[in-house]
Design a protein around this motif. Structure first.
Motif, PDB file in Angstrom:
ATOM      1  N   THR A  86       0.830  -1.206   0.000  1.00 25.59           N
ATOM      2  CA  THR A  86       0.000   0.000   0.000  1.00 25.59           C
ATOM      3  C   THR A  86       0.864   1.255   0.000  1.00 25.59           C
ATOM      4  O   THR A  86       0.598   2.209  -0.737  1.00 25.59           O
ATOM      5  CB  THR A  86      -0.925   0.006   1.227  1.00 25.59           C
ATOM      6  N   TYR A  87       1.927   1.244   0.806  1.00 28.81           N
ATOM      7  CA  TYR A  87       2.819   2.403   0.881  1.00 28.81           C
ATOM      8  C   TYR A  87       3.475   2.662  -0.480  1.00 28.81           C
ATOM      9  O   TYR A  87       3.519   3.804  -0.960  1.00 28.81           O
ATOM     10  CB  TYR A  87       3.880   2.172   1.945  1.00 28.81           C
TER      11      TYR A  87
ATOM     12  N   ARG B 137       1.083   4.150  -3.014  1.00 29.55           N
ATOM     13  CA  ARG B 137       0.826   5.572  -2.781  1.00 29.55           C
ATOM     14  C   ARG B 137       2.021   6.434  -3.206  1.00 29.55           C
ATOM     15  O   ARG B 137       1.852   7.499  -3.793  1.00 29.55           O
ATOM     16  CB  ARG B 137       0.489   5.822  -1.303  1.00 29.55           C
TER      17      ARG B 137
END
Length: 346
Positions: free
Chosen positions: A160-161, A164
């Motif tokens: 997820t990081y 993003r």
């Protein structure tokens, strides 16, 4: 040792599977349950009813993710229904239309499929180590599941990081393009192709494990160089890596860096790099256009561990930093007669 009970209930959703041993310790359904933490209790009609989409829309999204349909089976979980419903809700909100939703879903599906294959291939050696140690479960699948349970939590957060961070970088690139380009799908870049020399001959000489290790090392070294100099690896194509830089001089530095860490390493094969500059179309995480094709063709012209560029790239280089020399014109497939340009630092 007792054989696994085929009628035994699977562990509750989200709970690790009970460790089993033996070559047939896990059925496919048990493996899916252990990784997904969910039971398959839904049919296609129930997925559709729970998502608010039509049957055809649900099927298109499922195919876009890269999965086969299980039309008459109870082959879906509540999580599947929820995932499809969330996409449907975004479409209903008016933020995007359904065709855009399918394109984004396909991007996720293709990316995650490659990531999953990469993860499994990377962890295989660790599985074999565990099965040869006192920690052996008696089943490679059992060891694989144990590693997945230990690794997936932290790496889900990293996933997820990273998404993003890359999304922020991509938006910034589009914003920068917007100041100069009328069409945000089109931009001017320098495209690079790094190609292993005589790869067919090499692949016939090496065993499968050695060849796989070599390709993995080639790709990882290219990726590190490209990323470190502000470029982007667009894709790897077997023995080649396609990358882009926003301007010509960093692309030259990237090409030189790849040659230094691959071609000048005695343990690695020689490489050739072709560079071409111009306008490309960016779609679905890929780039298209004449510079892409020309950069690829120029690798066939380059000598071992050398960089060859086109006229457009040469025109963008500072004469105080780089010296260019036209080579003999030669036919290049799709471009007619082309005068490649050799380049070196002053």
């Amino acid at each position: 040792m007792m054989a696994p009970d085929p009628d035994a209930a699977p562990p509750p959703a989200g709970q690790p599977a009970e460790e089993k041993t033996g070559p047939a310790a896990y059925t496919r359904e048990e493996l899916e349950h252990a990784i997904l933490g969910a039971d398959f209790l839904e049919t296609t009609d129930e997925v559709t009813a729970g998502s608010g989409l039509t049957l055809e829309q649900a099927r298109r999204l499922w195919r876009a993710l890269g999965f086969p349909e299980r039309v008459l089976e109870m082959g879906y979980s509540a999580a599947d229904v929820d995932a499809v419903a969330k996409v449907g809700a975004v479409v209903d909100s008016g933020a995007i239309d359904f065709d855009m939703a399918v394109n984004l879903t396909r991007a996720v599906g293709q990316t995650m499929a490659r990531l999953a294959d990469w993860e499994v291939a990377t962890l295989i050696s660790r599985v074999e180590q565990l099965e040869a140690s006192p920690e052996a479960t008696g089943s490679r699948l059992g060891s694989a599941l144990r590693i997945v349970e230990e690794v997936n939590g932290p790496f889900e957060g990293l996933l997820t990081y990273a998404w993003r961070r890359h999304l922020a970088a991509a938006v910034a690139r589009v914003e920068a393009m917007g100041a100069n380009e009328e069409d945000l799908h089109t931009t001017a870049v320098t495209v690079g192709f790094a190609d292993i020399v005589a790869f067919t001959e090499l692949s016939n000489r090496l065993d499968e494990d050695r060849l796989g290790d070599l390709i993995e090392l080639f790709e990882s070294r290219c990726h590190d160089v490209v990323s470190g100099l502000g470029g982007r690896v667009i894709k790897s194509i077997g023995d080649s890596v396609l990358f882009v830089n926003e301007s010509a001089e960093p692309a030259i530095e990237t090409a030189e860096g790849i040659i230094n860490v691959v071609g000048r390493d005695a343990r690695m094969p020689d490489v050739r790099v072709g560079l071409a500059s111009g306008s490309v179309i960016m779609r679905l995480g890929d780039v298209f256009g004449p510079p892409v094709n020309l950069a690829s063709r120029l690798t066939a012209v380059a000598r071992r561990n050398r960089v060859i560029i086109d006229d457009a790239t040469a025109a963008l280089l500072s004469p105080e930093r780089f010296e260019t020399r036209r080579l003999t014109a030669r036919p290049v497939r799709g471009f007619g007669l082309v005068e490649p340009v050799a380049v070196r630092r002053v």
